[in-house]
Design a protein around this motif. Sequence first.
Motif, PDB file in Angstrom:
ATOM      1  N   SER A  11       0.394  -1.582   0.334  1.00 45.72           N
ATOM      2  CA  SER A  11       0.057   0.308  -0.470  1.00 45.72           C
ATOM      3  C   SER A  11       0.938   1.492  -0.066  1.00 45.72           C
ATOM      4  O   SER A  11       1.262   1.579   1.728  1.00 45.72           O
ATOM      5  CB  SER A  11      -0.736   0.180   1.394  1.00 45.72           C
ATOM      6  N   ASP A  12       0.975   1.890  -1.141  1.00 40.36           N
ATOM      7  CA  ASP A  12       1.880   3.010  -0.977  1.00 40.36           C
ATOM      8  C   ASP A  12       0.698   4.333  -1.211  1.00 40.36           C
ATOM      9  O   ASP A  12       0.775   5.253  -1.960  1.00 40.36           O
ATOM     10  CB  ASP A  12       2.134   3.022  -2.743  1.00 40.36           C
ATOM     11  N   SER A  13       0.188   4.546   0.300  1.00 38.63           N
ATOM     12  CA  SER A  13      -0.788   5.438   0.243  1.00 38.63           C
ATOM     13  C   SER A  13      -0.424   5.844   1.378  1.00 38.63           C
ATOM     14  O   SER A  13      -1.013   5.054   2.660  1.00 38.63           O
ATOM     15  CB  SER A  13      -1.928   5.531   0.196  1.00 38.63           C
ATOM     16  N   ASP A  17       7.064   2.354   7.765  1.00 38.59           N
ATOM     17  CA  ASP A  17       6.586   2.641   6.563  1.00 38.59           C
ATOM     18  C   ASP A  17       5.750   1.456   5.637  1.00 38.59           C
ATOM     19  O   ASP A  17       6.268   0.481   6.176  1.00 38.59           O
ATOM     20  CB  ASP A  17       7.663   3.525   6.050  1.00 38.59           C
ATOM     21  N   SER A  18       5.024   1.590   5.692  1.00 39.57           N
ATOM     22  CA  SER A  18       4.328   0.340   4.017  1.00 39.57           C
ATOM     23  C   SER A  18       5.721  -0.362   3.461  1.00 39.57           C
ATOM     24  O   SER A  18       5.456  -1.540   3.455  1.00 39.57           O
ATOM     25  CB  SER A  18       2.904   1.210   3.707  1.00 39.57           C
ATOM     26  N   LEU A  19       6.095   0.629   2.536  1.00 42.86           N
ATOM     27  CA  LEU A  19       7.114  -0.511   2.237  1.00 42.86           C
ATOM     28  C   LEU A  19       7.873  -1.200   2.861  1.00 42.86           C
ATOM     29  O   LEU A  19       8.696  -2.122   2.704  1.00 42.86           O
ATOM     30  CB  LEU A  19       8.729   0.916   1.620  1.00 42.86           C
TER      31      LEU A  19
END
Length: 400
Positions: free
Chosen positions: A27-29, A244-246
């Motif tokens: 999820s990149d948001s 962070d999602s990453l």
Amino acid sequence: MKDFKPANNIQDLQYFGEFGGVNPSISDSSTYTFLTAKSMHDTFEGTSEGCYLYSRHTSPSNLYLSQALAALEGSEGANVASSGMGAITPVILQLCGAGDHIVSSRTIYGGTHAFMANFLPKLNIKTAFVNITDLKEVEASITPQTKLIYCESVSNPLLEIANIPELAKIAKKHNIPLVVDNTFMPMILSPIQLGADIVVHSLTKFINGSSDTMGGAICSSQAFIDALKDVNDGASMLLGPALDSLRAASILKNMRTLHIRMRQHSENAAYIAKKFQDDSLKVVYPGLESHPDHALFKSMINNNYGFGGMLTVDVGSLEKANAFMEEMQHQKLGYLAVSLGFYKTLFSAPGTSTSSEISEEEQKSMGLSQGLIRMSLGLDCDISRTYDTMRKIMLQMNII
Ligand SMILES: *Cc1c(COP(=O)(O)O)cnc(C)c1O
């Protein structure tokens, strides 16, 4: 030994990516749209399940990693954080307010010790530091203001072993939670299965295992996780240590190999510990029968992952410790570095590094000598060769 199977629990989790990928999509948001204003309001009120709000609260990638961590510990819920300290400090602040009290093991991670000894008094929260292996002392230190018992499953750096079932009984009797930092022993020990209420982890260490990111986790009842994430008064939500999602996605992928890595770390540490013992060095390793709580440890661990990757050895003086570590690094046996759980062996002298927050006097009273080296054994494929080189250095330096 227990037959709880954390590796199986993790492997049984299946997530698919958006296009059927074998890994979940990332999820990149940081923020999420709502189709209606009402569903946004409901989400803020906490009455709308399955909606994402804002990534400090949670994100799909962070939830995937949280589920894997809950499977690892066999807990109902879990939440991830940007570092181990970012997991530990909100847990304590969620449980304690001004005037409250903590009973904590005195042999804990330097940062956690510093938080309790130096930071919490500013909020009028006091901590009694106890010898965690002395159950009578633990119970006698509990006051009506005590809000939690805190310890590490296997302590940093002395590798003392907490009797989790007995500590859990004491905690229950006084109606307070037992909080266990299980950073040193993922897979090997499952504190919640042994009666603990809350487990915290630094994902920075073994769980991620590649020393490329920081991360933390809290595993507990879903009610406590929800309390930490509450938009109005949740310590994790309001203090803001969001992962962070990453990074969550990369840690999850590394967790897939955790059981294999833990076995190899354990095998290598057990080999070196045995050799050091044969060399008449003062070595502490939970897998050695000479460890005062070897039998207790054996009764608590899960089958198949060994006794862990951490050992300590006392080489007599800080000068010798420093010279030995510099030469081991020079001979490519590992790195003179803090942290643990890397593929390469990491070593440091805790008295002058990770535990330097603890006064010299206190270090002495807890048995932390200046010549002590903490080693996190790496994943060396030929550990006998590693030992042969170590032995040559030790002979040259009159350590053995
Ligand atoms: C490293 C460590 C921590 C702190 O974790 P960070 O990720 O560095 O914030 C806490 N407890 C133990 C036992 C650790 O080794």
